[in-house]
Each structure stands twice: as C-alpha cells, then as structure tokens.
Design an enzyme around this catalytic site. Structure first.
Site, mmCIF file in Angstrom:
data_model
loop_
_atom_site.group_PDB
_atom_site.id
_atom_site.type_symbol
_atom_site.label_atom_id
_atom_site.label_comp_id
_atom_site.label_asym_id
_atom_site.label_seq_id
_atom_site.Cartn_x
_atom_site.Cartn_y
_atom_site.Cartn_z
ATOM 1 N N HIS A 17 0.840 -1.168 0.115
ATOM 2 C CA HIS A 17 -0.071 -0.036 0.124
ATOM 3 C C HIS A 17 0.811 1.441 -0.163
ATOM 4 C CE1 HIS A 17 0.933 0.860 4.318
ATOM 5 N NE2 HIS A 17 0.701 -0.508 4.494
ATOM 6 N N CYS A 41 3.369 -4.958 6.623
ATOM 7 C CA CYS A 41 3.149 -4.826 5.173
ATOM 8 C C CYS A 41 4.343 -4.126 4.288
ATOM 9 C CB CYS A 41 1.962 -3.478 5.137
ATOM 10 S SG CYS A 41 0.338 -4.134 5.729
#
Length: 322
Positions: free
Chosen positions: A274, A290
């Site tokens: 992201h 992440c």
C-alpha cells in the site's frame, strides 16, 4: 386517394426500417487504441469472425466481435465464444449502423462523430492504419506460432510494462533485505523484469509474511479498516483512530492504493502492499508487516495489475516475499 396511398407506403417503409437492426458482441472498452488492439489480438487467437474497433462518442475505443442481423444469432455466438470473450463479461449490443459496411471505409478505425462525413486523413486514422499489416497477419489462420511469438516479442521489447496484458503471469518479488520490489512478467516460460521499486518492509524484530502468495484484491483510494491492535497502538500515541478510516483522512495509512495479499502470519491475514503517509521512510524496515510504497508508484503498480486482471485473471498474479 393518392395521399392515402402515400401514407400507407410511407408507414410500411418506416416499419421495414425499424426491423433493420444490427447487433454485435461488445467485448472490450479501452482508453487507448493500443489496448483495443491487444483485445483484438486475443479475440482472434480462438475465434473466426471479424473483429471491429470503434472510437465512440465518449472518446473510448470499443472492440466488437462479429456483426449480426438478429439478436438471437449474436446471443448464440456468444454462448460458443472463447473463454477470453466470456471472461470480459461481453454482451450483445444493438447498433444503429452496420459495422461491416462502415469498416469498408476504414478496416481498423471508426469515429462515430464523423460517420456521415467523408473520410479524412487525420492523425488518428494514420496512427490506426500503421497496424493494418499486423492485423492482417494475425487474422490469417495459417500464421505460424513462431511469427506470432516474434510479433509479441517485438511489442514487449519496446515498452514491456505498457503491454502488460500480453504476459501469461505476473510476479511480484519483494526482498526485505534490500527493501526492493520487482514486478516481473512471464511469457513462454521466460521471465522479464518490468519495474523495480524501492519499498519499506517489516521491522527487524517482528514476524513478517514470507514465501509464495497471491493478490486477493486491488483498490484505489482505499478505505482502511484498522485492526483492534492497531487502534490500541494509536491510542498509546494519543490518537483516537476510528474503526473506519476513509480516503483522504490524515490517518489513512493505506495511502493512494492498497493491494491485499493472501499471506498469513499467526492466523492474521491483514498484509498488503500500500501507499504511505510518510514517503521519507521509504527504503527502510519500519512497517508492521506490510509493504509500503510511494503513492504515485503504488498507483502505477495497482493500475498495471488491474489492467492485467481485467484481461487475464487475478489468480495469475503471484507474490513472493522474503
């Protein structure tokens, strides 16, 4: 009497005209001609009817398969069409003109805004006609696989990532030691590096996702649903994080796009590629698992993956984390 006869004949002509409907199978809609040509090539691999490209009034390029005089014939053809056509969620469309007649004027390109005008030597028409020889060769049933392969290789040699839909598989390879991500394309069992990005990965002291996985969703301007652990972590920093963080919120840590992954660690399946709120941290090990990217680069990656997914299948995107 003559006037009455005239009205009867005129009415019959209107009824006959009303029955002169034309139908086609609408397969792809793209913003550029090259995308329409890619769609056309894929259709011609496994189907034998003519394929038409139309630039519509909305300035989008529409790729149509076949020209039919009845809805039933078009519908019957669609049920027997290739898996590629069906995967595009193709549908039968009624047209107010005959595709075959219009394409006699220009075999590759129609501008619906000028259907009633004389043919003009526009830049777009010249651009479209450059593909005529290639189109004819692709349309020939006797063309060899080697020639098709050479055509594809030449296309990919110039701008490999722009022609993303020509690949059989995409591979996202993330290395947390170097904080780099490489997007690769696989075609004919050969793998080509398409794009390289500098990213941020997990902190050294936490368990991070590793190994092979896949992409489960691709979202632009995402809503963030933070876990309870994340909400508690923010509270310790004096931030009351809402349960739903909408796009544009100063605390939306998903940034401009998120690409959800199938990887699982300790029963948790909340790992994503992201964007970020702090691009200065890109290149370091500072996330909770992440993979973070610059916002303009995650938009680029998400757009490439979306284009590939729409043409092929999201299951053909593999992710390797190490």
């Amino acid at each position: 009497m003559i006037r009455t006869l005239f009205y009867i004949l005129f009415s019959q002509l209107l009824l006959v005209g009303a029955d002169l409907k034309n139908y086609t199978i609408a397969v792809c809609t793209t913003s550029d001609f090259e995308g329409a040509m890619e769609c056309k090539r894929k259709i011609l691999r496994d189907n034998n009817l003519e394929v038409f490209i139309v630039k519509d009034k909305d300035k989008k390029f529409k790729t149509y398969y076949g020209s039919f005089k009845s809805y039933d014939k078009a519908e019957n053809t669609l049920t027997k069409a290739s898996s590629f056509i069906k995967n595009q969620k193709s549908l039968v469309k009624e047209l107010s003109y005959d595709l075959k007649n219009m394409n006699n004027k220009n075999p590759l390109f129609i501008d619906l805004n000028s259907l009633n005008e004389k043919s003009k030597n526009t830049n777009e028409t010249t651009f479209a006609m450059k593909y005529l020889d290639e189109l004819k060769s692709i349309s020939l049933p006797k063309i060899s696989e080697n020639k098709n392969k050479r055509v594809t290789d030449n296309i990919l040699k110039n701008e490999p990532s722009r022609n993303i839909t020509l690949y059989d598989q995409l591979i996202i390879d993330v290395n947390s030691s170097t904080n780099t991500m490489i997007l690769k394309g696989k075609l004919n069992n050969k793998i080509r590096n398409l794009q390289t990005y500098v990213v941020s990965t997990a902190k050294k002291d936490i368990r991070k996702p590793t190994g092979e996985g896949s992409v489960t969703a691709i979202t632009l301007n995402p809503i963030w649903y933070p876990t309870q652990d994340t909400i508690e972590s923010f509270k310790k920093r004096g931030i009351d994080l809402p349960a739903v963080v909408f796009p544009g919120n100063k605390y939306n840590y998903m940034g401009a796009a998120k690409i959800s992954l199938s990887h699982i660690v300790d029963g948790k399946n909340t790992f994503r590629i992201h964007g970020t709120l702090s691009e200065s941290t890109i290149g370091s090990n500072e996330s909770s698992g992440c993979i973070r990217m610059k916002n303009n680069e995650v938009i680029e990656l998400a757009s490439l993956l979306n284009k590939f997914r729409d043409s092929k299948n999201i299951d053909n995107i593999k992710v390797y984390l190490k």
